[in-house]
Design a protein around this motif. Sequence first.
Motif, PDB file in Angstrom:
ATOM      1  N   LEU A 140     -93.890 -14.392-110.982  1.00 26.70           N
ATOM      2  CA  LEU A 140     -94.146 -14.165-109.559  1.00 26.70           C
ATOM      3  C   LEU A 140     -95.613 -13.838-109.295  1.00 26.70           C
ATOM      4  O   LEU A 140     -96.154 -14.210-108.250  1.00 26.70           O
ATOM      5  N   ALA A 169     -97.979 -15.821-106.788  1.00 30.28           N
ATOM      6  CA  ALA A 169     -98.769 -15.128-105.765  1.00 30.28           C
ATOM      7  C   ALA A 169    -100.249 -15.495-105.844  1.00 30.28           C
ATOM      8  O   ALA A 169    -100.947 -15.523-104.816  1.00 30.28           O
ATOM      9  N   VAL A 227     -95.370 -17.742 -99.602  1.00 34.87           N
ATOM     10  CA  VAL A 227     -93.957 -17.892 -99.964  1.00 34.87           C
ATOM     11  C   VAL A 227     -93.225 -16.549 -99.962  1.00 34.87           C
ATOM     12  O   VAL A 227     -91.998 -16.507 -99.888  1.00 34.87           O
ATOM     13  N   PHE A 228     -93.996 -15.457-100.015  1.00 32.02           N
ATOM     14  CA  PHE A 228     -93.374 -14.138-100.058  1.00 32.02           C
ATOM     15  C   PHE A 228     -93.073 -13.583 -98.665  1.00 32.02           C
ATOM     16  O   PHE A 228     -92.526 -12.488 -98.534  1.00 32.02           O
ATOM     17  N   VAL A 229     -93.439 -14.325 -97.638  1.00 34.00           N
ATOM     18  CA  VAL A 229     -93.094 -13.920 -96.270  1.00 34.00           C
ATOM     19  C   VAL A 229     -92.264 -15.003 -95.584  1.00 34.00           C
ATOM     20  O   VAL A 229     -91.979 -14.903 -94.397  1.00 34.00           O
ATOM     21  N   ALA A 230     -91.894 -16.039 -96.329  1.00 29.08           N
ATOM     22  CA  ALA A 230     -91.056 -17.105 -95.790  1.00 29.08           C
ATOM     23  C   ALA A 230     -89.600 -16.626 -95.724  1.00 29.08           C
ATOM     24  O   ALA A 230     -89.235 -15.624 -96.355  1.00 29.08           O
ATOM     25  N   SER A 289     -87.110 -17.646 -97.198  1.00 30.12           N
ATOM     26  CA  SER A 289     -86.482 -17.647 -98.528  1.00 30.12           C
ATOM     27  C   SER A 289     -87.068 -16.607 -99.473  1.00 30.12           C
ATOM     28  O   SER A 289     -86.712 -16.560-100.653  1.00 30.12           O
ATOM     29  N   ALA A 290     -87.960 -15.753 -98.960  1.00 33.51           N
ATOM     30  CA  ALA A 290     -88.634 -14.775 -99.826  1.00 33.51           C
ATOM     31  C   ALA A 290     -87.657 -13.808-100.475  1.00 33.51           C
ATOM     32  O   ALA A 290     -87.897 -13.319-101.582  1.00 33.51           O
ATOM     33  N   LEU A 294     -86.759 -14.678-103.955  1.00 31.27           N
ATOM     34  CA  LEU A 294     -87.737 -14.403-104.999  1.00 31.27           C
ATOM     35  C   LEU A 294     -87.543 -12.992-105.549  1.00 31.27           C
ATOM     36  O   LEU A 294     -87.571 -12.773-106.766  1.00 31.27           O
ATOM     37  N   GLY A 329     -82.968 -11.192 -97.019  1.00 35.18           N
ATOM     38  CA  GLY A 329     -84.248 -11.788 -96.643  1.00 35.18           C
ATOM     39  C   GLY A 329     -84.119 -12.711 -95.442  1.00 35.18           C
ATOM     40  O   GLY A 329     -84.973 -12.704 -94.545  1.00 35.18           O
ATOM     41  N   ALA A 336     -86.193 -12.116 -92.072  1.00 35.42           N
ATOM     42  CA  ALA A 336     -87.250 -13.074 -91.754  1.00 35.42           C
ATOM     43  C   ALA A 336     -86.853 -14.073 -90.675  1.00 35.42           C
ATOM     44  O   ALA A 336     -87.685 -14.473 -89.856  1.00 35.42           O
TER      45      ALA A 336
END
Length: 201
Positions: free
Chosen positions: A72, A76, A91-94, A96-97, A100, A152, A156
Amino acid sequence: MSDPSMTTTGTMTSTRSLSYIALFAAVIAVFGLIPKIDLPFGVPITLQSLGIMLVGCLLGPKRAFYTIGLFLVAVALGLPLLSGGRGGIGVFVAPSAGFLLGWWVGAVVCGLCMRQFMRRMPDAKGKSLLIAAFLSSVIGGILAMYLFGILGLMLAAHLTLVQASLAVLAFIPGDLVKCVICAVLVQSVVRGMPAWRLDRD
């Protein structure tokens, strides 16, 4: 005075652990390069979550934690290691985050479950080993992972619990197939490398 042999053994163990962590992080990345597979019922699946299951079942919770963490961090930093060539902080605020984070927790849960199963049946082989690996994959790779994935989506994408659950429901059959594949691969590793410890911390 410390025993030099103990120091050497500890160094070898640490080096081996680092090698496994790097190797399995690379395996997860390679799985991300494999194109999606369209199942007969019209739902595409990717293989990266299979890598998460394998990491947990084969490396144990501690090494799994570091392996997913390494992967990860690389994502990042912008490396396109996720399925579809995705990477970067975005991708960490999408929506689908959550998955992760679910990968991280799921791999550790897989490892914890596998460790407990193997300590209860240390001579597990054949069918019993398959069942242990399959159940560990289901608990960590589906239940734990989807819990964070659904949360998530709720945060989101502003979905309700029911909406978020229904959104991911179609992917569960494919993940069950991956649980079966994981169990078979774990059994193959144990057969090929009898000294491999599945009850490690």
